[in-house]
Design a protein around this motif. Structure first.
Motif, PDB file in Angstrom:
ATOM      1  N   ALA A  18       0.863  -1.186   0.067  1.00  0.00           N
ATOM      2  CA  ALA A  18       0.065   0.198  -0.009  1.00  0.00           C
ATOM      3  C   ALA A  18       0.660   1.189  -0.027  1.00  0.00           C
ATOM      4  CB  ALA A  18      -0.905  -0.014   1.252  1.00  0.00           C
ATOM      5  N   THR A  19       1.940   1.118   0.488  1.00  0.00           N
ATOM      6  CA  THR A  19       2.866   2.371   0.373  1.00  0.00           C
ATOM      7  C   THR A  19       3.955   2.431  -0.434  1.00  0.00           C
ATOM      8  OG1 THR A  19       4.380   1.124   2.328  1.00  0.00           O
ATOM      9  CG2 THR A  19       2.345   2.614   2.879  1.00  0.00           C
ATOM     10  N   SER A  20       3.930   1.638  -1.656  1.00  0.00           N
ATOM     11  CA  SER A  20       4.956   1.807  -2.730  1.00  0.00           C
ATOM     12  C   SER A  20       5.299   3.168  -3.197  1.00  0.00           C
ATOM     13  CB  SER A  20       4.336   0.869  -3.776  1.00  0.00           C
ATOM     14  OG  SER A  20       3.379   1.203  -4.532  1.00  0.00           O
ATOM     15  N   PRO A  21       6.505   3.291  -3.593  1.00  0.00           N
ATOM     16  CA  PRO A  21       6.653   4.685  -4.037  1.00  0.00           C
ATOM     17  C   PRO A  21       5.783   5.403  -5.159  1.00  0.00           C
ATOM     18  CG  PRO A  21       8.671   3.472  -4.300  1.00  0.00           C
ATOM     19  CD  PRO A  21       7.554   2.459  -3.540  1.00  0.00           C
ATOM     20  N   VAL A  22       5.612   6.437  -5.244  1.00  0.00           N
ATOM     21  CA  VAL A  22       4.826   7.029  -6.237  1.00  0.00           C
ATOM     22  C   VAL A  22       5.945   7.890  -7.074  1.00  0.00           C
ATOM     23  CG1 VAL A  22       3.011   8.594  -6.995  1.00  0.00           C
ATOM     24  CG2 VAL A  22       2.637   7.103  -4.922  1.00  0.00           C
ATOM     25  N   THR A  23       5.754   7.601  -8.602  1.00  0.00           N
ATOM     26  CA  THR A  23       6.768   8.336  -9.518  1.00  0.00           C
ATOM     27  C   THR A  23       6.319   9.357  -9.973  1.00  0.00           C
ATOM     28  OG1 THR A  23       6.323   6.598 -11.142  1.00  0.00           O
ATOM     29  CG2 THR A  23       8.349   6.266  -9.726  1.00  0.00           C
ATOM     30  N   LYS A  24       4.713   9.358 -10.279  1.00  0.00           N
ATOM     31  CA  LYS A  24       4.170  10.477 -10.913  1.00  0.00           C
ATOM     32  C   LYS A  24       2.830  10.872 -10.108  1.00  0.00           C
ATOM     33  CE  LYS A  24       3.106  12.000 -15.338  1.00  0.00           C
ATOM     34  NZ  LYS A  24       3.278  11.694 -16.887  1.00  0.00           N
ATOM     35  N   GLY A  25       2.542  11.853  -9.837  1.00  0.00           N
ATOM     36  CA  GLY A  25       1.461  12.512  -9.007  1.00  0.00           C
ATOM     37  C   GLY A  25       0.473  13.257  -9.852  1.00  0.00           C
ATOM     38  N   LYS A  26      -0.475  13.857  -9.135  1.00  0.00           N
ATOM     39  CA  LYS A  26      -1.568  14.582  -9.732  1.00  0.00           C
ATOM     40  C   LYS A  26      -1.714  15.668  -8.866  1.00  0.00           C
ATOM     41  CE  LYS A  26      -3.801  10.740 -12.301  1.00  0.00           C
ATOM     42  NZ  LYS A  26      -3.170  11.076 -13.613  1.00  0.00           N
ATOM     43  N   TYR A  27      -2.029  16.828  -9.402  1.00  0.00           N
ATOM     44  CA  TYR A  27      -2.813  17.888  -8.517  1.00  0.00           C
ATOM     45  C   TYR A  27      -3.932  18.551  -9.306  1.00  0.00           C
ATOM     46  CZ  TYR A  27      -0.324  21.330 -11.485  1.00  0.00           C
ATOM     47  OH  TYR A  27      -0.138  22.181 -12.600  1.00  0.00           O
ATOM     48  N   TYR A  28      -4.714  19.487  -8.580  1.00  0.00           N
ATOM     49  CA  TYR A  28      -5.973  19.952  -9.190  1.00  0.00           C
ATOM     50  C   TYR A  28      -5.562  21.525  -9.678  1.00  0.00           C
ATOM     51  CZ  TYR A  28      -8.495  15.976  -7.202  1.00  0.00           C
ATOM     52  OH  TYR A  28      -8.970  15.008  -6.907  1.00  0.00           O
ATOM     53  N   LYS A  29      -5.989  21.694 -11.086  1.00  0.00           N
ATOM     54  CA  LYS A  29      -5.790  22.877 -11.413  1.00  0.00           C
ATOM     55  C   LYS A  29      -7.291  23.064 -11.980  1.00  0.00           C
ATOM     56  CE  LYS A  29      -3.202  25.612 -14.705  1.00  0.00           C
ATOM     57  NZ  LYS A  29      -2.153  25.705 -15.664  1.00  0.00           N
ATOM     58  N   GLY A  30      -7.997  24.265 -11.208  1.00  0.00           N
ATOM     59  CA  GLY A  30      -9.447  24.633 -11.296  1.00  0.00           C
ATOM     60  C   GLY A  30     -10.293  23.243 -11.328  1.00  0.00           C
ATOM     61  N   SER A  31     -10.838  22.803 -12.091  1.00  0.00           N
ATOM     62  CA  SER A  31     -11.667  21.605 -12.224  1.00  0.00           C
ATOM     63  C   SER A  31     -11.039  20.393 -12.849  1.00  0.00           C
ATOM     64  CB  SER A  31     -12.891  22.099 -12.677  1.00  0.00           C
ATOM     65  OG  SER A  31     -13.041  22.384 -14.069  1.00  0.00           O
ATOM     66  N   LYS A  32      -9.714  20.423 -13.450  1.00  0.00           N
ATOM     67  CA  LYS A  32      -9.094  19.378 -14.101  1.00  0.00           C
ATOM     68  C   LYS A  32      -8.005  18.956 -13.244  1.00  0.00           C
ATOM     69  CE  LYS A  32      -7.712  22.124 -17.526  1.00  0.00           C
ATOM     70  NZ  LYS A  32      -6.959  22.422 -18.472  1.00  0.00           N
ATOM     71  N   ILE A  33      -7.575  17.454 -13.380  1.00  0.00           N
ATOM     72  CA  ILE A  33      -6.952  16.902 -12.665  1.00  0.00           C
ATOM     73  C   ILE A  33      -5.489  16.966 -13.776  1.00  0.00           C
ATOM     74  CG2 ILE A  33      -5.795  14.866 -11.622  1.00  0.00           C
ATOM     75  CD1 ILE A  33      -8.714  14.056 -10.762  1.00  0.00           C
ATOM     76  N   VAL A  34      -4.189  17.715 -13.209  1.00  0.00           N
ATOM     77  CA  VAL A  34      -3.258  17.741 -14.242  1.00  0.00           C
ATOM     78  C   VAL A  34      -2.013  16.854 -13.528  1.00  0.00           C
ATOM     79  CG1 VAL A  34      -1.598  19.278 -14.952  1.00  0.00           C
ATOM     80  CG2 VAL A  34      -3.926  19.775 -14.436  1.00  0.00           C
ATOM     81  N   ASP A  35      -1.309  16.036 -14.441  1.00  0.00           N
ATOM     82  CA  ASP A  35      -0.322  15.203 -14.272  1.00  0.00           C
ATOM     83  C   ASP A  35       1.088  15.975 -13.726  1.00  0.00           C
ATOM     84  OD1 ASP A  35      -1.438  12.887 -14.379  1.00  0.00           O
ATOM     85  OD2 ASP A  35      -0.836  12.658 -16.586  1.00  0.00           O
ATOM     86  N   LEU A  36       1.443  15.644 -12.781  1.00  0.00           N
ATOM     87  CA  LEU A  36       2.815  16.373 -12.290  1.00  0.00           C
ATOM     88  C   LEU A  36       4.131  15.719 -13.226  1.00  0.00           C
ATOM     89  CD1 LEU A  36       2.536  16.442  -8.275  1.00  0.00           C
ATOM     90  CD2 LEU A  36       2.546  18.301  -9.909  1.00  0.00           C
ATOM     91  N   PRO A  37       4.831  16.691 -13.476  1.00  0.00           N
ATOM     92  CA  PRO A  37       6.063  16.290 -14.177  1.00  0.00           C
ATOM     93  C   PRO A  37       7.012  15.325 -13.274  1.00  0.00           C
ATOM     94  CG  PRO A  37       5.919  18.593 -14.338  1.00  0.00           C
ATOM     95  CD  PRO A  37       4.705  18.025 -13.367  1.00  0.00           C
TER      96      PRO A  37
END
Length: 192
Positions: A18-37
């Motif tokens: 359950a706690t495996s490392p995340v290499t790519k995240g997301k954040y909210y920009k307005g009403s859209k979810i945007v991938d983090l570089p």
């Protein structure tokens, strides 16, 4: 006993999965979810900040100071407890007539009572031309008044979103009678 060991092993397996490392995240920009570089860029900047306390149109002004303290001679422009607000132009070269590429806005407060004058600096350095037009770096750090010093980059906006890094600041010009200074900034910025 074997049953307890198996249960502990199973719980550890669930927790580690359950706690495996995340290499790519997301954040909210307005009403859209945007991938983090997932890559980090390194950018080197060099510019000059003109902190002018004198004249009819200063870029830095004293907004408060304590009246009941006796100051040493070297505290004339920035006595302990004083706070200055600034909106300093950034230029490409030491010459104040060179191209303006942005503004450094913020405050510095005199926080050192010892023999060394020490400031606390909080600044947003925004660029108004070139590749980084509309982007900024944020600096928040203790600032000892020396000929050369290192400051911390703690954030940024635009192309410098999520910035970290450091700035080497070197005095390019200083007028002891007015307190006017031109500071050379050499920044190394790590950003997304």
């Amino acid at each position: 006993m074997i049953c307890i060991v198996l249960i502990i092993f199973a719980l550890l397996l669930v927790i580690l999965t359950a706690t495996s490392p995340v290499t790519k995240g997301k954040y909210y920009k307005g009403s859209k979810i945007v991938d983090l570089p997932t890559t980090v860029k390194e950018t080197h900047l060099r510019f000059f900040m003109h902190d002018i306390l004198s004249g009819d149109n200063p870029s830095a002004v004293l907004v408060t100071k304590l009246n009941n303290l006796k100051f040493k001679d070297n505290d004339e422009h920035i006595p302990f407890g004083s706070i200055h607000i600034f909106d300093d132009p950034l230029t490409e070269r030491l010459d104040p007539n060179s191209k303006v590429i942005g503004n450094g806005r913020g405050l510095y407060a005199s926080v050192g009572r010892g023999t060394e004058v020490t400031l606390y600096l909080s600044s947003d350095v925004e660029f108004s031309s070139g590749e980084f037009n509309g982007s900024s770096i944020s600096v928040a750090c203790r600032d000892q008044i020396t000929l050369e010093k290192e400051l911390a980059i703690v954030g940024g906006r635009g192309k410098f979103r999520m910035a970290q890094g450091f700035v080497w600041v070197k005095v390019g010009f200083f007028n002891a009678s007015t307190g006017d200074a031109v500071l050379e900034w050499r920044a190394t910025v790590y950003h997304q």
